[in-house]
Motif scaffolding. Structure first.
Motif, PDB file in Angstrom:
ATOM      1  N   HIS A 201      29.938  44.090  53.300  1.00 27.31           N
ATOM      2  CA  HIS A 201      29.369  45.265  53.796  1.00 27.31           C
ATOM      3  C   HIS A 201      28.001  44.926  54.384  1.00 27.31           C
ATOM      4  CE1 HIS A 201      27.171  45.243  50.165  1.00 27.31           C
ATOM      5  NE2 HIS A 201      26.354  45.604  50.696  1.00 27.31           N
ATOM      6  N   GLN A 202      27.452  45.868  55.322  1.00 30.86           N
ATOM      7  CA  GLN A 202      26.572  45.444  56.007  1.00 30.86           C
ATOM      8  C   GLN A 202      25.757  46.960  56.470  1.00 30.86           C
ATOM      9  OE1 GLN A 202      27.859  43.678  60.146  1.00 30.86           O
ATOM     10  NE2 GLN A 202      26.493  45.176  60.630  1.00 30.86           N
ATOM     11  N   SER A 203      24.374  46.801  57.027  1.00 33.31           N
ATOM     12  CA  SER A 203      23.768  47.793  57.712  1.00 33.31           C
ATOM     13  C   SER A 203      24.121  48.028  58.897  1.00 33.31           C
ATOM     14  CB  SER A 203      22.243  47.726  57.450  1.00 33.31           C
ATOM     15  OG  SER A 203      21.806  47.376  56.313  1.00 33.31           O
ATOM     16  N   SER A 204      23.703  49.282  59.540  1.00 33.53           N
ATOM     17  CA  SER A 204      24.248  49.652  60.634  1.00 33.53           C
ATOM     18  C   SER A 204      23.161  49.264  61.745  1.00 33.53           C
ATOM     19  CB  SER A 204      24.289  51.332  61.123  1.00 33.53           C
ATOM     20  OG  SER A 204      25.410  51.778  60.198  1.00 33.53           O
TER      21      SER A 204
ATOM     22  N   ARG B  75      15.982  42.395  60.335  1.00 33.80           N
ATOM     23  CA  ARG B  75      17.483  42.203  60.495  1.00 33.80           C
ATOM     24  C   ARG B  75      17.783  41.837  61.708  1.00 33.80           C
ATOM     25  NH1 ARG B  75      19.857  47.807  58.991  1.00 33.80           N
ATOM     26  NH2 ARG B  75      17.962  48.384  60.129  1.00 33.80           N
TER      27      ARG B  75
ATOM     28  N   GLN C 183      25.682  42.135  61.334  1.00 31.05           N
ATOM     29  CA  GLN C 183      24.520  41.646  60.685  1.00 31.05           C
ATOM     30  C   GLN C 183      24.382  40.176  60.568  1.00 31.05           C
ATOM     31  OE1 GLN C 183      22.310  44.329  58.055  1.00 31.05           O
ATOM     32  NE2 GLN C 183      21.941  42.687  56.785  1.00 31.05           N
TER      33      GLN C 183
ATOM     34  N   SER D 128      18.918  38.367  57.649  1.00 30.83           N
ATOM     35  CA  SER D 128      17.884  39.231  57.064  1.00 30.83           C
ATOM     36  C   SER D 128      16.596  38.317  56.668  1.00 30.83           C
ATOM     37  CB  SER D 128      18.201  39.995  55.776  1.00 30.83           C
ATOM     38  OG  SER D 128      19.334  40.734  55.975  1.00 30.83           O
TER      39      SER D 128
END
Length: 295
Positions: A128-131, A273, A281, A284
């Protein structure tokens, strides 16, 4: 001595080739390497250079099939930009999946920087990852050289940034916003090596590490409407950590989105990021820096 930076007119592929040479350390003994320096009018060595070279040193002692997934580092003393740096590697552990290395950077007999890095064999797992933020394409934004070409001494700090990186601000640079006062503690830039890099994955990791130190603390300054050259401010990186999450190329556009959650005690904390153009992504970053402002 590598001649790119504020004392050189080299740009584009010539500057990128200089960066590749800078990251190609000389091995002088078992697990001991020597790194060249960037010629600069500033006596302090650029922090991204030291971190990138230290990661090269660590990576040279690890099997090629193990790729770096994280590094944690401390800037102990200012580096001297007139003297090569010696990197000493400690092979802490080689396990079945992970390898750990410790590196110290030495000048004039004293440690100026320390790094711990972990390398891992490729493995499958949950995802999973951030938008990725919604921002304009890099081609629609002015290169950094155009943004500071018509400004006065307020942009001098940014003129000294290493030239191998093509840097394009999504949000106005701090020196353009300083007179308007505080704004959100957020900075977003597109960046890439300004030319073609060799295919070595470790080199791309090291170039990203090099670039990750360039705009990270801008988000701290933006929150207070401060800019070097406009205000009397002293800045220095204190510690720096990078997590490498997915494959990427550092000579393709990466969005670097940074923000600052806190500042206190003469220090500012910034997080960042990196995203590829497809929204993936790839890394980080967290850094704390010394920021002293003379009101």
């Amino acid at each position: 001595m590598v001649e790119f930076g504020d004392d050189s007119s080299l740009t584009g592929q010539d500057a990128v080739d200089g960066l590749v040479r800078l990251l190609d350390l000389e091995q002088i003994e078992q697990d001991v390497f020597r790194g060249d320096i960037i010629r600069s009018r500033r006596m302090r060595t650029f922090g991204g250079q030291v971190a990138g070279q230290a990661l090269v040193a660590a990576g040279r002692t690890v099997p090629a099939e193990r790729h770096v997934h994280s590094l944690h580092s401390y800037f102990v003393r200012p580096g001297d930009s007139t003297t090569p740096i010696v990197y000493e590697v400690d092979r802490v552990r080689d396990g079945r999946s992970f390898s750990t290395r410790r590196v110290v950077a030495v000048q004039h007999g004293e440690t100026i920087f320390s790094l711990s890095a972990s390398f891992q064999l490729a493995q499958e797992g949950i995802e999973h990852q951030s938008s990725m933020p919604d921002v304009p394409d890099p081609e629609t934004l002015a290169p950094l050289a155009e943004r500071y070409a018509t400004t006065d001494a307020a942009a001098e700090f940014y003129r000294a940034m290493p030239k191998p990186i093509d840097l394009r601000y999504v949000d106005p640079p701090t020196w353009e916003q300083a007179e308007l006062g505080p704004r959100p503690a957020l900075t977003r830039v597109w960046l890439r090596a300004d030319g073609v890099l060799p295919d070595d994955p470790l080199l791309h990791d090291c170039v990203l590490t090099f670039a990750s130190d360039m705009t990270l603390l801008d988000s701290v300054l933006a929150r207070h409407g401060i800019a070097p050259g406009v205000h009397e401010v002293a800045m220095a990186s204190l510690d720096h950590a990078v997590w490498f999450e997915r494959p990427f190329r550092a000579d393709e556009w990466l969005l670097y989105s940074t923000k600052s959650p806190s500042a206190s005690g003469g220090r500012g904390l910034a997080t960042g990021r990196f995203f590829g153009r497809d929204g993936t992504q790839v890394a980080s970053v967290v850094q704390e820096g010394m920021i002293r402002v003379r009101r």
